[in-house]
Structures are given as structure tokens and as C-alpha cells.
Design a protein around this motif. Structure first.
Motif, PDB file in Angstrom:
ATOM      1  N   ILE A 117      47.438  34.620  27.469  1.00 36.74           N
ATOM      2  CA  ILE A 117      48.290  35.140  28.535  1.00 36.74           C
ATOM      3  C   ILE A 117      47.573  35.002  29.879  1.00 36.74           C
ATOM      4  CG2 ILE A 117      49.483  37.166  29.410  1.00 36.74           C
ATOM      5  CD1 ILE A 117      50.698  36.014  26.852  1.00 36.74           C
ATOM      6  N   ASP A 118      48.240  34.363  30.838  1.00 38.52           N
ATOM      7  CA  ASP A 118      47.628  34.134  32.144  1.00 38.52           C
ATOM      8  C   ASP A 118      47.749  35.332  33.080  1.00 38.52           C
ATOM      9  OD1 ASP A 118      46.889  31.087  32.135  1.00 38.52           O
ATOM     10  OD2 ASP A 118      48.875  31.222  31.222  1.00 38.52           O
ATOM     11  N   ARG A 119      48.870  36.045  33.009  1.00 40.51           N
ATOM     12  CA  ARG A 119      49.068  37.240  33.823  1.00 40.51           C
ATOM     13  C   ARG A 119      49.839  38.269  33.009  1.00 40.51           C
ATOM     14  NH1 ARG A 119      46.347  34.579  36.649  1.00 40.51           N
ATOM     15  NH2 ARG A 119      46.350  34.346  38.938  1.00 40.51           N
ATOM     16  N   VAL A 120      49.623  39.533  33.338  1.00 42.26           N
ATOM     17  CA  VAL A 120      50.370  40.627  32.730  1.00 42.26           C
ATOM     18  C   VAL A 120      51.062  41.396  33.850  1.00 42.26           C
ATOM     19  CG1 VAL A 120      50.212  42.791  31.442  1.00 42.26           C
ATOM     20  CG2 VAL A 120      48.835  40.835  30.748  1.00 42.26           C
ATOM     21  N   GLY A 124      54.386  50.251  35.808  1.00 43.21           N
ATOM     22  CA  GLY A 124      53.804  51.240  36.708  1.00 43.21           C
ATOM     23  C   GLY A 124      52.437  51.679  36.243  1.00 43.21           C
ATOM     24  N   GLU A 125      52.032  52.856  36.684  1.00 42.93           N
ATOM     25  CA  GLU A 125      50.664  53.320  36.474  1.00 42.93           C
ATOM     26  C   GLU A 125      50.323  53.483  34.996  1.00 42.93           C
ATOM     27  OE1 GLU A 125      46.813  54.514  37.099  1.00 42.93           O
ATOM     28  OE2 GLU A 125      48.233  53.500  38.431  1.00 42.93           O
ATOM     29  N   ARG A 126      51.252  54.055  34.209  1.00 41.68           N
ATOM     30  CA  ARG A 126      50.915  54.320  32.807  1.00 41.68           C
ATOM     31  C   ARG A 126      50.707  53.031  32.015  1.00 41.68           C
ATOM     32  NH1 ARG A 126      55.015  59.412  31.685  1.00 41.68           N
ATOM     33  NH2 ARG A 126      53.762  60.968  32.807  1.00 41.68           N
ATOM     34  N   SER A 127      51.541  52.029  32.248  1.00 45.50           N
ATOM     35  CA  SER A 127      51.356  50.766  31.538  1.00 45.50           C
ATOM     36  C   SER A 127      50.175  49.981  32.124  1.00 45.50           C
ATOM     37  CB  SER A 127      52.639  49.929  31.550  1.00 45.50           C
ATOM     38  OG  SER A 127      53.142  49.783  32.856  1.00 45.50           O
ATOM     39  N   TRP A 128      49.852  50.192  33.402  1.00 43.87           N
ATOM     40  CA  TRP A 128      48.650  49.589  33.987  1.00 43.87           C
ATOM     41  C   TRP A 128      47.406  50.104  33.265  1.00 43.87           C
ATOM     42  CZ3 TRP A 128      44.055  50.876  36.277  1.00 43.87           C
ATOM     43  CH2 TRP A 128      43.421  49.901  37.049  1.00 43.87           C
ATOM     44  N   GLN A 129      47.389  51.405  33.006  1.00 42.51           N
ATOM     45  CA  GLN A 129      46.256  51.990  32.288  1.00 42.51           C
ATOM     46  C   GLN A 129      46.109  51.395  30.888  1.00 42.51           C
ATOM     47  OE1 GLN A 129      43.958  53.946  33.456  1.00 42.51           O
ATOM     48  NE2 GLN A 129      44.851  54.482  35.433  1.00 42.51           N
ATOM     49  N   TYR A 130      47.234  51.157  30.222  1.00 40.12           N
ATOM     50  CA  TYR A 130      47.195  50.561  28.889  1.00 40.12           C
ATOM     51  C   TYR A 130      46.689  49.121  28.972  1.00 40.12           C
ATOM     52  CZ  TYR A 130      48.768  49.749  24.048  1.00 40.12           C
ATOM     53  OH  TYR A 130      48.835  49.472  22.705  1.00 40.12           O
ATOM     54  N   ALA A 131      47.179  48.371  29.954  1.00 43.20           N
ATOM     55  CA  ALA A 131      46.743  46.980  30.106  1.00 43.20           C
ATOM     56  C   ALA A 131      45.236  46.901  30.308  1.00 43.20           C
ATOM     57  CB  ALA A 131      47.481  46.336  31.278  1.00 43.20           C
ATOM     58  N   ILE A 136      42.354  43.633  29.769  1.00 46.70           N
ATOM     59  CA  ILE A 136      42.870  42.711  30.781  1.00 46.70           C
ATOM     60  C   ILE A 136      42.269  43.086  32.134  1.00 46.70           C
ATOM     61  CG2 ILE A 136      44.961  41.822  31.881  1.00 46.70           C
ATOM     62  CD1 ILE A 136      46.423  42.773  29.275  1.00 46.70           C
ATOM     63  N   SER A 137      41.696  42.129  32.806  1.00 47.20           N
ATOM     64  CA  SER A 137      41.047  42.393  34.085  1.00 47.20           C
ATOM     65  C   SER A 137      42.086  42.691  35.161  1.00 47.20           C
ATOM     66  CB  SER A 137      40.186  41.201  34.500  1.00 47.20           C
ATOM     67  OG  SER A 137      40.977  40.029  34.614  1.00 47.20           O
ATOM     68  N   THR A 138      41.672  43.440  36.162  1.00 51.34           N
ATOM     69  CA  THR A 138      42.610  43.879  37.200  1.00 51.34           C
ATOM     70  C   THR A 138      43.214  42.715  37.974  1.00 51.34           C
ATOM     71  OG1 THR A 138      40.754  44.207  38.728  1.00 51.34           O
ATOM     72  CG2 THR A 138      41.506  46.125  37.482  1.00 51.34           C
ATOM     73  N   ASP A 139      42.481  41.595  38.090  1.00 51.65           N
ATOM     74  CA  ASP A 139      43.022  40.463  38.840  1.00 51.65           C
ATOM     75  C   ASP A 139      44.114  39.730  38.063  1.00 51.65           C
ATOM     76  OD1 ASP A 139      41.110  39.561  36.988  1.00 51.65           O
ATOM     77  OD2 ASP A 139      40.747  37.733  38.132  1.00 51.65           O
ATOM     78  N   ARG A 140      44.310  40.098  36.803  1.00 55.35           N
ATOM     79  CA  ARG A 140      45.361  39.481  35.978  1.00 55.35           C
ATOM     80  C   ARG A 140      46.545  40.426  35.778  1.00 55.35           C
ATOM     81  NH1 ARG A 140      42.849  38.446  30.596  1.00 55.35           N
ATOM     82  NH2 ARG A 140      44.863  37.518  30.101  1.00 55.35           N
ATOM     83  N   ILE A 141      46.523  41.589  36.412  1.00 52.42           N
ATOM     84  CA  ILE A 141      47.598  42.573  36.253  1.00 52.42           C
ATOM     85  C   ILE A 141      48.355  42.720  37.567  1.00 52.42           C
ATOM     86  CG2 ILE A 141      48.196  44.934  35.580  1.00 52.42           C
ATOM     87  CD1 ILE A 141      45.481  45.149  34.206  1.00 52.42           C
ATOM     88  N   MET A 142      49.673  42.760  37.471  1.00 55.79           N
ATOM     89  CA  MET A 142      50.515  43.025  38.638  1.00 55.79           C
ATOM     90  C   MET A 142      51.561  44.058  38.263  1.00 55.79           C
ATOM     91  SD  MET A 142      52.893  40.443  40.950  1.00 55.79           S
ATOM     92  CE  MET A 142      54.412  40.640  39.993  1.00 55.79           C
ATOM     93  N   HIS A 332      56.225  34.941  44.411  1.00 55.48           N
ATOM     94  CA  HIS A 332      54.810  34.821  44.743  1.00 55.48           C
ATOM     95  C   HIS A 332      53.969  34.693  43.475  1.00 55.48           C
ATOM     96  CE1 HIS A 332      51.108  35.428  47.075  1.00 55.48           C
ATOM     97  NE2 HIS A 332      50.718  36.187  46.064  1.00 55.48           N
ATOM     98  N   LEU A 333      54.273  35.505  42.455  1.00 56.01           N
ATOM     99  CA  LEU A 333      53.518  35.461  41.204  1.00 56.01           C
ATOM    100  C   LEU A 333      53.652  34.102  40.523  1.00 56.01           C
ATOM    101  CD1 LEU A 333      51.923  36.785  38.866  1.00 56.01           C
ATOM    102  CD2 LEU A 333      54.125  37.553  37.949  1.00 56.01           C
TER     103      LEU A 333
END
Length: 359
Positions: A117-120, A124-131, A136-142, A332-333
Motif C-alpha cells: 500500500i502506497d498511501r493510507v 479522522g483521529e481515531r483511525s489515524w491512531q490505528y494506522a 504506517i509512517s505519518t508521511d503515508r497517512i492522510m 492532490h493525493l
């Protein structure tokens, strides 16, 4: 989401093709909701037909494939398809982090899949925490997985303000155990015993627990209502109720906010983190708690004079999830993942082809 996909496809430089499940079981959305969107809607048997799904996606020759999480194997196996070895993959996820043992094991179980997976994109915040806990590194999460047809709902606040604010509660969702229909009915009936002039409760949805709504004082069950028929219902509501026991990121809360409604919802509703502020535009409460919901209904009833202000605040909090904002984020993504830079001045013709795999 149909409004978002349609707007994205209308861009001159992006081709969109959606593979999705037909809505014939827990919901009853009409297939014409997808009008203007190139798509393949899968029936119950086709949903498990891996060869059909692979062929459908291959025919699109996508630059990018967007996958809805990891729960549907025929979708996930696209990442191993040789014909798509040069394709980029984006995964969407709305699952919140709760720290269960299954979630603790997920980084191990999903490791090989997530490497492809190239990007995730999270809700919102709760699924960001799970990612993040999936490694998954922060630069791959939007953030910004979902959007709503904001323009359709946003005009309803002004229309509602042209007459006395409605004295009516509204629930929109599946009539299922996870939506806590039993708690909703019990709390509403208790609320009616504690006020002298109780408001009505309108319910829109479908499910096995519709029997709980039968012959209940003050409750009007409209059944499943198509989105095109919903504006009048939203306009005639005074507050929105979502008493779920489990709800990763319910879009109904965001739509209610866009329609300019105060919101009562349980803390388990993921979208409450982004859209609901206590005693500002709504009342987040404990889940599976009849007393808490009863008290919230009474508080909304007693704060009647403040509700127009609360509704206006709700609308502001929903604005970031408009179709226009969603399309801007995703365009943009897509260019970022493809390794190109969009030209915002001169829009080229169909540079990117993407396939969206949705449930």
C-alpha cells in the motif's frame, strides 16, 4: 460518496471507475444514485468472484487502485496481481483504535498486505491512531477518506430558520443492534414521561429491529428513504440523534451537521471527534446507556432557544467534508501518489485513471 466520486470524475484530468456492492440487504439505496459514475455494481455472488473483480479492474488499466480496508479478500488480492505490478495502491480505513487483542495482532497479520500500500487515507483521529499502530509512517497517512454532498444539505439551515425551530428529533440509520435502536426507543419513551410537551421522533432506515418502532407513542417510522427525498425530512427536524453501540465514522452525523442540526450521539461514533463539540453544537454521551440518552433528549428540549446557534455551529464543523473540499484533497493525493504534480492553471485531459473498490 456518490456525489464525491461524480465530481472527481468530472475533472478533465481524472478518470474514475467504481466497483461496489449493490445495496439490497441492510440498506436500499437505488442504483441510479451512481448515475454519471462509471461503475460495476456487484450482486451477492459477484462480490466473491475474484476472477470477475480482477478482470473488471484490469480492463480499466488504472494508474491507481483505491481499496476499502482489508476485510474483503477478492479486493485485497489485487495487490498481488501481476497485471497491476506498476499500479499504485491507496487503502482507505475508518476503523477506530480500541486496543482489542485482534487490533494488537493486526500489524503481524496484515504486514505483507500493507507493504504493497502506497498511501493510507483515514477518516479522522481515531483511525489515524490505528494506522500508526499498524506501523504506517505519518508521511503515508492522510485524513479525509469520506465526503458528503454538503451543498444539498447546507441550504436547509436557512430554510429552517425562516419559521419556528422544529420541535422534533430525527434518527437516520440502520435498524440494527449496533445502532442501539432499543436504547433509542427506551430513552425516548422515558423522555416523554419527564416533559410536559414532548417532541416527536422521526426514524428513517431499514433493518430487523423495525419491530421495536411499532406502536410507540410519538415515534414515526418512515422506513428507508432515498437521499433525493431526504431534504424535507432534514429541514423539519430540530435535532439529530445517533445512539450507536459501534459506529466507526457515521456519515449521517456529518450530514446532520451540514443540514444545520444540533447533534446527540454516543462517544463511540468516530465522526463525533471531528464534528461534535459538547454544549457547543451537540451532546456526546456514553453508549448503551438509556439514562444518558434520556438526559440528553431532555437537555436538548430545554435548550430550545439555543438550537439555531448550535445548528449554525454544526454546519461550520461539517464544511471541511464538502464534495468540493474532498475532490481537492483527493486530486492532490492522486498526483502525489503517481509521482506527478498537478497543474492548477492548465487542466490537462485525463492524465490519471483510478479504480475505487468499495463495499
Amino acid at each position: 460518496m456518490a456525489a464525491c466520486w461524480r465530481s472527481l470524475h468530472q475533472l478533465p484530468d481524472v478518470d474514475v471507475f467504481v466497483v461496489a456492492f449493490q445495496a439490497r440487504t441492510q440498506t436500499a439505496f437505488a442504483d441510479n444514485l451512481m448515475a454519471g459514475i462509471p461503475c460495476r455494481l456487484l450482486d451477492a455472488q459477484e462480490q466473491q468472484n475474484q476472477a470477475l473483480i480482477q478482470q473488471t479492474v484490469r480492463e480499466q488499466q488504472p494508474d491507481i487502485v483505491v481499496l476499502c480496508g482489508w476485510l474483503h479478500p477478492p479486493y485485497c488480492k489485487l495487490t498481488t496481481l501481476k497485471a497491476l505490478k506498476h499500479t499504485k495502491f491507496i487503502m482507505g480505513m475508518d476503523t477506530p483504535w480500541w486496543g482489542t487483542w485482534k487490533q494488537q495482532l493486526a500489524p503481524l497479520l496484515l504486514r505483507s498486505y500493507l507493504r504493497k500500500i502506497d498511501r493510507v487515507v483515514v477518516t479522522g483521529e481515531r483511525s489515524w491512531q490505528y494506522a500508526r499502530r499498524l506501523g504506517i509512517s505519518t508521511d503515508r497517512i492522510m485524513r479525509g477518506l469520506y465526503g458528503i454532498d454538503y451543498d444539498t444539505w447546507s441550504s436547509l439551515l436557512e430554510k429552517r430558520q425562516q419559521s419556528p425551530w422544529p420541535r422534533s428529533f430525527l434518527f437516520v440509520g440502520r435498524y440494527a443492534t449496533v445502532k442501539a435502536i432499543d436504547v433509542l426507543v427506551s430513552a425516548y419513551q422515558e423522555y416523554r414521561t419527564q416533559v410536559s410537551d414532548p417532541w416527536s421522533l422521526t426514524c428513517c432506515g431499514k433493518g430487523d429491529l423495525d419491530r421495536l418502532l411499532v406502536n410507540q407513542a410519538g415515534i414515526k417510522n418512515l422506513g428507508f428513504v432515498q437521499p433525493t427525498d431526504m431534504p424535507t425530512i432534514w429541514q423539519n427536524a430540530g435535532a439529530f440523534i445517533m445512539p450507536s453501540r459501534f459506529d466507526p465514522w457515521p456519515l449521517a452525523i456529518v450530514e446532520a451537521a451540514a443540514a444545520g442540526l444540533p447533534i446527540v450521539c454516543t462517544e463511540v461514533c468516530g465522526s463525533s471527534v471531528e464534528v461534535v463539540r459538547p454544549w457547543y453544537n451537540g451532546l456526546p454521551i456514553a453508549d448503551n446507556n438509556i439514562s444518558a440518552l434520556t438526559a440528553a433528549l431532555i437537555n436538548i428540549h430545554n435548550c430550545y432557544g439555543d438550537l439555531p446557534v448550535w445548528g449554525a455551529r454544526s454546519q461550520q464543523l461539517a464544511a471541511p467534508y464538502s464534495t468540493k473540499a474532498w475532490v481537492k484533497r483527493w486530486r492532490h493525493l492522486l498526483y502525489e501518489v503517481s509521482g506527478n504534480s498537478p497543474d492548477y492553471d492548465a487542466m490537462p485531459t485525463k492524465d490519471l485513471a483510478m479504480s475505487i473498490l468499495s463495499r
